[in-house]
Scaffold this active site. Structure first.
Site, PDB file in Angstrom:
ATOM      1  N   GLU A 185      -0.368   5.602  -5.649  1.00  0.00           N
ATOM      2  CA  GLU A 185       0.593   5.482  -4.198  1.00  0.00           C
ATOM      3  C   GLU A 185       0.877   3.866  -3.499  1.00  0.00           C
ATOM      4  O   GLU A 185       0.850   3.680  -2.370  1.00  0.00           O
ATOM      5  CB  GLU A 185       0.271   5.825  -3.504  1.00  0.00           C
ATOM      6  CG  GLU A 185       0.947   7.711  -3.909  1.00  0.00           C
ATOM      7  CD  GLU A 185       0.423   9.069  -2.953  1.00  0.00           C
ATOM      8  OE1 GLU A 185      -0.704   8.754  -1.755  1.00  0.00           O
ATOM      9  OE2 GLU A 185       0.942  10.141  -3.143  1.00  0.00           O
ATOM     10  N   GLU A 265       2.744  14.461  -8.598  1.00  0.00           N
ATOM     11  CA  GLU A 265       2.159  15.440  -6.945  1.00  0.00           C
ATOM     12  C   GLU A 265       3.180  17.002  -7.065  1.00  0.00           C
ATOM     13  O   GLU A 265       4.131  15.607  -5.351  1.00  0.00           O
ATOM     14  CB  GLU A 265       1.332  14.645  -6.245  1.00  0.00           C
ATOM     15  CG  GLU A 265       0.308  13.913  -6.739  1.00  0.00           C
ATOM     16  CD  GLU A 265      -0.634  13.146  -5.445  1.00  0.00           C
ATOM     17  OE1 GLU A 265       0.495  13.270  -3.981  1.00  0.00           O
ATOM     18  OE2 GLU A 265      -1.420  12.155  -5.263  1.00  0.00           O
TER      19      GLU A 265
END
Length: 640
Positions: A185, A265
């Site tokens: 991320e 995710e």
């Protein structure tokens, strides 16, 4: 222009070996940009995966958790490697016991699960400092997650140790690791340093070879994908059941117009913060979102499938307007509970999976047995007194560091736990005067004692002033607790301890003795059970140790410990640090105690460090179920 709807990828049919192209290598895992899917050994392949963190599960439970994931219909698991869990000091590596990542990976292979590996170097994971070692901050001006040469040198040293363990386990080399994530991320981090990502890509390629499938994961917003993606790394997205699936995959398509759709995710639940509500996401909502993605032919990893526990000091923290430390439980409202038990959510997910691919034959392994060992009385440790200040010779064998002004944890090379700061009042203070810390100057909680009497607590983003009285020369002690370094949301390094000077009536205090405390080392060596008599004498409030013992009735089953009337502290059983308890703040009221920590046939030693004040009759209660969702309102934080 609005992103186009995701195209439907190739059908997942199992091709007979006769239909494979003769040029297909015997073992391969590749991207197919024409048919928008993965190909495993040449055949179209889709993974349905779940996240599991070996660092949050005691090694004896690894097999049970992985088997339950396999029996849920998953064909892969996604695994983080926390750098700081394996390199506690520069050049000092630990891959033993609970840290034996190779044994964990071998177990996944034995059980028939593929692996999506996420070795960082940064992982977030709500883990202390996002997996980065605290010793990086010994160089106080280091720029983390950037092309700062000091950071890159440390990263490269680590990758040269870790990735050679991974390479032979890649799918192409006969192993079960199908893909490897680079960073994590990164588009959510302020630095947006493409040179850093290019450097990582070069290191991963050099150490894993040209065939390894490397990818990135980012949130499904344009600005996150802009800074988190790089040519040469396949871009994937993450989003939960609240998101619009078409829009989220449309964001992935804006970066990767062709190739498999991947949600790296898919959130089955969420984390808890101390003082917040217990997170929960309905099983029906999670199952519905999963079905929507699988209908599109997407690859999905569920984060988390089994959360586990932030034992010891491993929980991280977020910065969302203020500092928000994560609870010890990482239950996550996941399909497998903190203790590894199948939930309604797991069965709902398994039903969805069964509509897209066959389930393994056989029953789901049952919940592990739990035992309510009941009430265990504790006594305050006697050593002249019972308080932490009376045992500094045990807890800080190296003695104090003298400094004109306070030093941070990092400046004295202490990563976790507690440091004691000692000075004296410079003058008489007959009328209550403010003892103050600068804004954000206490990281993260400071337990203040004057002449060994507990005065109250200073807190980061909370109370920063106490009113005190005393005489010149009176001992002032501040025990500072690190509640976990920021794992997400920060644009700065999260140093711990007293970051600025304390002042008395606006006048700075000086001449400090700073004690690094090695509490865990002492407890692991049997202190205080082996060393000291015990007294049941009631002591003052403030930081103090309590001990007790209990025996198991011939079995060592998992249990949950509750802290009736206690305030906040740390618990060890048989030297194992089970983590922080904080029933006053909530929502978590019980700590998970794995049966593997307990002993049969001899006493189990309990050690509690209570920081603010134990109940008049101190005892613990061992239950056969957890209590994770009782939150008190802020107005009651200071009183039970």
């Amino acid at each position: 222009a609005a992103p186009s709807a995701p195209s439907l990828p190739c059908a997942y049919t199992v091709l007979s070996p006769l239909l494979l192209l003769p040029t297909a290598p015997p073992r391969s895992f590749q991207l197919d940009y024409e048919q928008d899917c993965f190909r495993k050994d040449g055949a179209p392949f889709r993974y349905v995966s779940g996240s599991i963190h070996y660092a949050r599960i005691p090694r004896p439970a690894w097999r049970d958790r992985l088997l339950k994931m396999y029996m849920s219909g998953l064909n892969a698991v996604q695994v983080y490697v926390p750098w700081n869990y394996h390199e506690p000091l520069p050049g000092v590596y630990d891959f033993s016991g609970d840290r034996d990542v190779e044994a964990f990976l071998d177990l996944t292979a034995e059980l028939g699960l593929l692996v999506i590996l996420r070795p960082g170097p940064y992982i977030c994971a709500e883990w202390e400092m996002g997996g980065l070692p605290a010793w990086l901050l010994w160089k106080s001006d280091i720029v983390l997650r950037s092309s700062d040469p000091a950071f890159l040198a440390a990263v490269d040293s680590w990758l040269h140790v870790l990735l050679p363990k991974i390479k032979p386990r890649l799918y192409q080399h006969g192993g079960n690791i199908i893909s490897v994530q680079v960073e994590n991320e990164y588009g959510s981090y302020y630095a947006c340093d493409y040179d850093y990502l290019r450097h990582l890509l070069g290191s991963f390629r050099a150490l894993l070879g040209g065939e390894a499938l490397l990818f990135t994961t980012d949130g499904a917003r344009a600005e996150e994908l802009r800074c988190g993606t790089l040519q040469g790394l396949y871009a994937t997205v993450d989003f939960g059941p609240d998101s619009n699936v078409t829009e989220a995959f449309g964001a992935q398509r804006s970066i990767e117009p062709r190739g498999p759709l991947v949600n790296s995710e898919y959130y089955t639940g969420w984390l808890d913060y101390w003082g917040g509500a217990h997170a929960s996401t309905s099983a029906a909502q999670v199952a519905r979102g999963l079905a929507d993605m699988l209908r599109l032919g997407a690859n999905v990893n569920m984060y988390m499938f089994h959360g586990g526990t932030n034992f010891a000091y491993w929980s991280g923290a977020d910065l969302k307007a203020q500092y928000k430390p994560v609870t010890t439980s990482y239950d996550y409202d996941a399909p497998l509970s903190e203790a590894g038990d199948p939930t309604e959510k797991l069965f709902a997910i398994r039903t969805v999976i069964s509509k897209f691919q066959p389930l393994p034959v056989g029953p789901m392994p049952p919940a592990t047995p739990k035992y309510a060992y009941g009430r265990v009385d504790l006594r305050k440790v006697s050593a002249g007194h019972a308080d932490l200040l009376d045992v500094l010779h045990v807890l800080s064998p190296s003695g104090p560091i003298r400094s004109q002004f306070p030093l941070t944890f990092e400046a004295i090379k202490q990563a976790h736990g507690f440091v004691l700061y000692h000075t004296q009042l410079p003058r008489d203070v007959p009328a209550p005067a403010p003892l103050s810390a600068p804004p954000h100057g206490v990281r993260d909680r400071g337990y203040v004692m004057l002449q060994k009497e507990y005065q109250g607590t200073l807190e980061r983003d909370g109370q920063t002033t106490l009113r005190v009285t005393g005489r010149a020369g009176d001992a002032l002690d501040v025990l500072v607790e690190n509640m976990g370094r920021l794992s997400f949301g920060a644009n700065f390094s999260d140093f711990k301890g007293l970051l600025g000077n304390l002042s008395l009536d606006s006048s700075p205090l000086s001449t400090w003795l700073i004690y690094p405390l090695a509490i865990d080392a002492a407890v692991q060596q049997g202190w205080p059970h082996a060393a000291l008599p015990q007294s049941s004498g009631r002591g003052r409030s403030g930081p103090a140790f309590y001990t007790g013992t209990f025996e198991t009735p011939g079995i060592a089953w998992d249990t949950f410990v509750k802290f009736p009337g206690w305030s906040k502290g740390q618990l060890w059983i048989n030297g194992f640090n089970l983590g922080r308890y904080w029933p006053r703040r909530g929502p978590q009221q019980t700590l998970f105690v794995p049966g593997s920590v307990l002993r049969v046939g001899c006493p189990n030693n309990i050690t509690v460090l209570e920081l603010e004040g134990a109940p008049p009759t101190p005892f613990l209660l061992f239950l056969d179920q957890p209590l994770l969702n009782r939150t008190l309102s802020p107005s009651t934080w200071t009183a039970e």
